[in-house]
Design a protein around this motif. Structure first.
Motif, PDB file in Angstrom:
ATOM      1  N   GLY A  81     -51.251 -75.968 -62.807  1.00 24.25           N
ATOM      2  CA  GLY A  81     -50.351 -74.880 -62.362  1.00 24.25           C
ATOM      3  C   GLY A  81     -50.764 -73.502 -62.166  1.00 24.25           C
ATOM      4  N   THR A 129     -51.637 -71.416 -59.870  1.00 26.35           N
ATOM      5  CA  THR A 129     -51.387 -70.405 -58.873  1.00 26.35           C
ATOM      6  C   THR A 129     -49.963 -70.145 -58.859  1.00 26.35           C
ATOM      7  OG1 THR A 129     -50.997 -72.527 -57.407  1.00 26.35           O
ATOM      8  CG2 THR A 129     -52.911 -71.264 -57.426  1.00 26.35           C
ATOM      9  N   GLY A 130     -49.254 -70.814 -59.987  1.00 26.59           N
ATOM     10  CA  GLY A 130     -47.572 -70.266 -60.095  1.00 26.59           C
ATOM     11  C   GLY A 130     -47.348 -69.068 -61.040  1.00 26.59           C
ATOM     12  N   SER A 131     -45.859 -68.921 -61.282  1.00 26.98           N
ATOM     13  CA  SER A 131     -45.878 -67.560 -61.889  1.00 26.98           C
ATOM     14  C   SER A 131     -46.305 -67.874 -63.409  1.00 26.98           C
ATOM     15  CB  SER A 131     -44.256 -67.558 -62.126  1.00 26.98           C
ATOM     16  OG  SER A 131     -43.839 -66.831 -62.888  1.00 26.98           O
ATOM     17  N   ILE A 132     -46.291 -69.033 -64.204  1.00 27.70           N
ATOM     18  CA  ILE A 132     -46.790 -68.948 -65.593  1.00 27.70           C
ATOM     19  C   ILE A 132     -48.158 -69.292 -65.262  1.00 27.70           C
ATOM     20  CG2 ILE A 132     -46.879 -70.725 -67.433  1.00 27.70           C
ATOM     21  CD1 ILE A 132     -44.304 -69.310 -67.308  1.00 27.70           C
ATOM     22  N   GLY A 182     -51.551 -76.589 -56.592  1.00 28.06           N
ATOM     23  CA  GLY A 182     -50.935 -77.498 -55.593  1.00 28.06           C
ATOM     24  C   GLY A 182     -51.580 -77.278 -54.267  1.00 28.06           C
ATOM     25  N   ARG A 183     -51.016 -76.148 -53.509  1.00 29.54           N
ATOM     26  CA  ARG A 183     -51.377 -76.079 -51.957  1.00 29.54           C
ATOM     27  C   ARG A 183     -51.817 -74.561 -51.811  1.00 29.54           C
ATOM     28  NH1 ARG A 183     -50.228 -79.524 -47.267  1.00 29.54           N
ATOM     29  NH2 ARG A 183     -52.372 -78.635 -47.180  1.00 29.54           N
ATOM     30  N   ASN A 184     -51.695 -73.743 -52.882  1.00 30.46           N
ATOM     31  CA  ASN A 184     -51.860 -72.369 -52.491  1.00 30.46           C
ATOM     32  C   ASN A 184     -53.519 -71.917 -52.615  1.00 30.46           C
ATOM     33  OD1 ASN A 184     -52.080 -69.433 -52.484  1.00 30.46           O
ATOM     34  ND2 ASN A 184     -49.957 -69.335 -53.500  1.00 30.46           N
ATOM     35  N   ALA A 233     -45.177 -75.345 -70.764  1.00 30.43           N
ATOM     36  CA  ALA A 233     -44.091 -74.648 -69.867  1.00 30.43           C
ATOM     37  C   ALA A 233     -43.072 -75.654 -69.141  1.00 30.43           C
ATOM     38  CB  ALA A 233     -44.755 -73.755 -69.047  1.00 30.43           C
ATOM     39  N   LYS A 289     -41.087 -78.025 -68.798  1.00 32.99           N
ATOM     40  CA  LYS A 289     -39.989 -78.623 -69.558  1.00 32.99           C
ATOM     41  C   LYS A 289     -39.550 -79.730 -68.925  1.00 32.99           C
ATOM     42  CE  LYS A 289     -37.899 -74.953 -68.241  1.00 32.99           C
ATOM     43  NZ  LYS A 289     -36.915 -73.765 -68.543  1.00 32.99           N
ATOM     44  N   GLU A 290     -39.842 -80.258 -67.603  1.00 33.47           N
ATOM     45  CA  GLU A 290     -39.068 -81.320 -67.169  1.00 33.47           C
ATOM     46  C   GLU A 290     -39.851 -82.499 -67.607  1.00 33.47           C
ATOM     47  OE1 GLU A 290     -40.366 -78.733 -65.446  1.00 33.47           O
ATOM     48  OE2 GLU A 290     -38.925 -78.136 -63.592  1.00 33.47           O
ATOM     49  N   ASP A 330     -41.736 -71.946 -72.875  1.00 32.04           N
ATOM     50  CA  ASP A 330     -40.372 -71.350 -72.535  1.00 32.04           C
ATOM     51  C   ASP A 330     -40.145 -70.372 -73.650  1.00 32.04           C
ATOM     52  OD1 ASP A 330     -38.345 -71.810 -70.658  1.00 32.04           O
ATOM     53  OD2 ASP A 330     -38.043 -73.947 -71.295  1.00 32.04           O
ATOM     54  N   MET A 376     -39.662 -65.487 -61.705  1.00 31.39           N
ATOM     55  CA  MET A 376     -40.206 -66.915 -61.762  1.00 31.39           C
ATOM     56  C   MET A 376     -40.367 -67.514 -60.619  1.00 31.39           C
ATOM     57  SD  MET A 376     -37.427 -67.862 -64.918  1.00 31.39           S
ATOM     58  CE  MET A 376     -35.866 -67.573 -64.102  1.00 31.39           C
ATOM     59  N   GLY A 377     -40.869 -68.829 -60.535  1.00 31.83           N
ATOM     60  CA  GLY A 377     -40.861 -69.773 -59.227  1.00 31.83           C
ATOM     61  C   GLY A 377     -39.655 -70.046 -58.928  1.00 31.83           C
ATOM     62  N   MET A 396     -42.811 -63.225 -69.638  1.00 32.09           N
ATOM     63  CA  MET A 396     -43.355 -64.379 -70.201  1.00 32.09           C
ATOM     64  C   MET A 396     -44.646 -64.257 -70.816  1.00 32.09           C
ATOM     65  SD  MET A 396     -41.068 -66.374 -69.907  1.00 32.09           S
ATOM     66  CE  MET A 396     -42.166 -68.033 -70.315  1.00 32.09           C
TER      67      MET A 396
HETATM   68  N1  NAP Z   1     -41.798 -68.648 -64.511  1.00 26.91           N
HETATM   69  C1  NAP Z   1     -41.309 -68.808 -65.618  1.00 26.91           C
HETATM   70  O1  NAP Z   1     -40.943 -67.570 -66.150  1.00 26.91           O
HETATM   71  C2  NAP Z   1     -40.736 -69.815 -66.568  1.00 26.91           C
HETATM   72  C3  NAP Z   1     -40.414 -69.658 -67.559  1.00 26.91           C
HETATM   73  C4  NAP Z   1     -40.067 -70.785 -68.640  1.00 26.91           C
HETATM   74  C5  NAP Z   1     -40.404 -72.042 -68.250  1.00 26.91           C
HETATM   75  N2  NAP Z   1     -40.982 -72.277 -67.037  1.00 26.91           N
HETATM   76  C6  NAP Z   1     -41.400 -73.683 -66.491  1.00 26.91           C
HETATM   77  O2  NAP Z   1     -43.002 -73.691 -66.172  1.00 26.91           O
HETATM   78  C7  NAP Z   1     -43.025 -74.340 -65.296  1.00 26.91           C
HETATM   79  C8  NAP Z   1     -43.677 -73.695 -63.925  1.00 26.91           C
HETATM   80  O3  NAP Z   1     -42.923 -72.806 -63.494  1.00 26.91           O
HETATM   81  P1  NAP Z   1     -43.101 -71.780 -62.685  1.00 26.91           P
HETATM   82  O4  NAP Z   1     -41.975 -70.767 -62.291  1.00 26.91           O
HETATM   83  O5  NAP Z   1     -44.716 -71.140 -62.758  1.00 26.91           O
HETATM   84  O6  NAP Z   1     -43.290 -72.398 -61.082  1.00 26.91           O
HETATM   85  P2  NAP Z   1     -43.973 -72.178 -59.702  1.00 26.91           P
HETATM   86  O7  NAP Z   1     -44.379 -70.548 -59.679  1.00 26.91           O
HETATM   87  O8  NAP Z   1     -43.386 -72.608 -58.564  1.00 26.91           O
HETATM   88  O9  NAP Z   1     -45.487 -72.598 -60.159  1.00 26.91           O
HETATM   89  C9  NAP Z   1     -45.872 -73.948 -60.030  1.00 26.91           C
HETATM   90  C10 NAP Z   1     -47.030 -74.468 -60.082  1.00 26.91           C
HETATM   91  O10 NAP Z   1     -47.217 -75.841 -59.995  1.00 26.91           O
HETATM   92  C11 NAP Z   1     -48.216 -76.425 -58.968  1.00 26.91           C
HETATM   93  N3  NAP Z   1     -47.739 -77.413 -58.462  1.00 26.91           N
HETATM   94  C12 NAP Z   1     -46.584 -77.747 -57.916  1.00 26.91           C
HETATM   95  N4  NAP Z   1     -46.491 -79.245 -57.634  1.00 26.91           N
HETATM   96  C13 NAP Z   1     -48.011 -79.665 -58.043  1.00 26.91           C
HETATM   97  C14 NAP Z   1     -48.622 -81.044 -57.939  1.00 26.91           C
HETATM   98  N5  NAP Z   1     -47.828 -82.104 -57.381  1.00 26.91           N
HETATM   99  N6  NAP Z   1     -49.819 -81.213 -58.202  1.00 26.91           N
HETATM  100  C15 NAP Z   1     -50.375 -79.956 -58.962  1.00 26.91           C
HETATM  101  N7  NAP Z   1     -49.760 -78.678 -58.771  1.00 26.91           N
HETATM  102  C16 NAP Z   1     -48.636 -78.598 -58.485  1.00 26.91           C
HETATM  103  C17 NAP Z   1     -47.945 -75.235 -58.141  1.00 26.91           C
HETATM  104  O11 NAP Z   1     -49.205 -75.031 -56.989  1.00 26.91           O
HETATM  105  P3  NAP Z   1     -49.310 -74.367 -55.570  1.00 26.91           P
HETATM  106  O12 NAP Z   1     -48.312 -72.982 -55.782  1.00 26.91           O
HETATM  107  O13 NAP Z   1     -50.525 -73.825 -55.348  1.00 26.91           O
HETATM  108  O14 NAP Z   1     -48.591 -75.184 -54.569  1.00 26.91           O
HETATM  109  C18 NAP Z   1     -47.868 -73.875 -58.889  1.00 26.91           C
HETATM  110  O15 NAP Z   1     -49.074 -73.766 -59.303  1.00 26.91           O
HETATM  111  C19 NAP Z   1     -41.746 -75.003 -64.530  1.00 26.91           C
HETATM  112  O16 NAP Z   1     -41.552 -76.395 -65.370  1.00 26.91           O
HETATM  113  C20 NAP Z   1     -40.542 -73.970 -65.455  1.00 26.91           C
HETATM  114  O17 NAP Z   1     -39.498 -74.706 -65.880  1.00 26.91           O
HETATM  115  C21 NAP Z   1     -41.257 -71.230 -66.212  1.00 26.91           C
END
Ligand code: NAP
Length: 387
Positions: free
Chosen positions: A8, A10-13, A36-38, A121, A123-124, A148, A202-203, A264
């Motif tokens: 993950g 490319t996401g926020s974490i 994923g796709r970014n 991160a 949690k799901e 988290d 966050m995402g 974070m």
């Molecule tokens: N953000 C926070 O501050 C925070 C805090 C605590 C916990 N969390 C947990 O951390 C996790 C990530 O959160 P986030 O906010 O970082 O989410 P996010 O910004 O939406 O990023 C999600 C990441 O997962 C990738 N992804 C999604 N589906 C995928 C798949 N099928 N195969 C491979 N990669 C895939 C996305 O790739 P693309 O974007 O390239 O498509 C992206 O890199 C979640 O479980 C969330 O509950 C986040």
């Protein structure tokens, strides 16, 4: 040098993790990346960190990357097998699991089965397969390093203390953007409003989960698995300042808390450098400039998703997996403007009510229930007149 496999990226974490790596090039090397796709962000990360293995979601994107980097020695893979290959990269000392949703389960479990150190991160995965994951952790005599912020805070304050001395976990929640609104006012909430989190950047999925407080419900379930406590030992308190990241009460009446500004990188750097601490780029908290620290009990009528999560943990077995899958479908439908904000809880509740409980022994059992709940949630959305 700790070698990192990042799921993950490319996401926020993922991006915050890369920031920590860039601050400590002498301590961390990114060995494998999964996204994923970014492709735009992923390409920049490949140029900067030169991983030896990269995975993307789709085959066509893997081809595009190969064309973009013809001279790059990195192997480029794709799909579910690709993410699992990244999670199990033989050189990786630490796997950071930061894919959003149930898609994170298979690679995270694969890493645990390989005996990897995992910083979580996602949690799901623990919500839907807590028993299976924690059995693997015990088998390899490891601990999951929580990312988290609440669980990272609890992990920090438990360090050096006897687990038997833990009485209660006080899990804090920001309350999201709507904790002061009435139930009636929540009816017309738009996607744009729900995506504006007051404290955390966050995402999209977790931002909506914070607004419905499903995020806190998922975190209660996560905490039961991470810290071996019952849900009755976890109290949720809305703390709108997001400064106290969580607290633990011990049997002698002491309460220990971890505080900091909402960023974070504090929790991520702690998990990455554990058992050491490193500079994280997070600014200092000036506690004496904070006017007040407030705590409120959540209204479970208003935040029905939190109530449903508490019900799911009480029922146990397959119910948390149903809650999670139905929520993922409902949140996606809300983001696509197919259902309203309060419909998220309705879809989750109807899926839970229709579910015949079963034990989840294997990954296949989990995936079967996850698939069932997704189809069920889709049907509910369609029957309610949204397609
Ligand atoms: N953000 C926070 O501050 C925070 C805090 C605590 C916990 N969390 C947990 O951390 C996790 C990530 O959160 P986030 O906010 O970082 O989410 P996010 O910004 O939406 O990023 C999600 C990441 O997962 C990738 N992804 C999604 N589906 C995928 C798949 N099928 N195969 C491979 N990669 C895939 C996305 O790739 P693309 O974007 O390239 O498509 C992206 O890199 C979640 O479980 C969330 O509950 C986040």
């Amino acid at each position: 040098m700790k070698k990192i496999a990042l799921l993950g990226s490319t996401g926020s974490i993922g991006k915050s993790t890369m920031d920590i790596v860039a601050r400590h090039p002498d301590q961390f090397k990114v060995t494998a990346l999964a996204a994923g796709r970014n492709l735009e962000i992923l390409s920049q990360q490949i140029k900067l960190f030169k991983p030896s293995l990269v995975s993307v979601h789709q085959q066509e994107d893997a081809q595009k990357l190969r064309q973009q980097f013809p001279a790059m020695p990195a192997e480029i893979v794709y799909g579910d097998e690709g993410v699992v290959a990244v999670a199990c990269h033989p050189d990786a000392d630490l796997v950071i699991s930061a894919i959003v949703g149930a898609a994170g389960l298979r690679p995270t479990l694969a890493a645990l089965k390989e005996g990897k150190n995992v910083a979580l991160a996602n949690k799901e995965s623990l919500v839907i397969a807590g028993k299976i994951m924690t059995d693997e952790v015990r088998r390899h005599d490891k601990v999951i390093l929580p990312i988290d912020s609440e669980h990272n805070a609890i992990f920090q304050v438990l360090r050096g203390n006897e687990r038997d001395a833990l009485k209660r976990i006080l899990l804090t929640a920001s309350g999201g953007p709507f904790f002061k609104r009435s139930l009636d006012e929540l009816r017309g909430i738009s996607v744009e409003e729900a995506l504006k989190h007051p404290n955390w950047d966050m995402g999209a999925k977790i931002t909506i989960d914070s607004a419905t407080m499903m995020n806190k419900g998922l975190e209660v379930i996560e905490a039961t698995w991470l810290f071996g406590v019952g849900a009755d030992q976890i109290d949720v308190h809305i703390h709108p300042q997001s400064i106290v990241h969580s607290m633990v009460e011990f049997i002698d009446g002491s309460i220990l808390a971890q505080l900091g500004v909402p960023d974070m990188r504090c929790a991520i750097s702690y998990a990455m450098a554990y058992p050491q601490r490193i500079e994280s780029g997070v600014e200092s908290l000036n506690l004496f400039e904070v006017e007040s620290l407030n705590f409120y009990k959540p209204d479970l009528k208003k935040f029905r998703c939190l109530y449903l999560a508490m019900e799911a943990v009480r029922v146990g077995a397959s119910m948390p997996a149903v809650l999670n899958a139905a929520n993922e479908i409902a949140v996606a439908a809300f983001l696509e403007k197919k259902i309203g904000f309060l419909d998220i809880a309705v879809v989750v509740e109807e899926a839970m009510l229709a579910h015949p409980i079963k034990d989840l022994i294997t990954l296949d059992d989990v995936l079967e229930v996850d698939g069932w709940a997704r189809r069920q949630a889709q049907d509910i959305i369609q029957k309610r007149g949204h397609s």
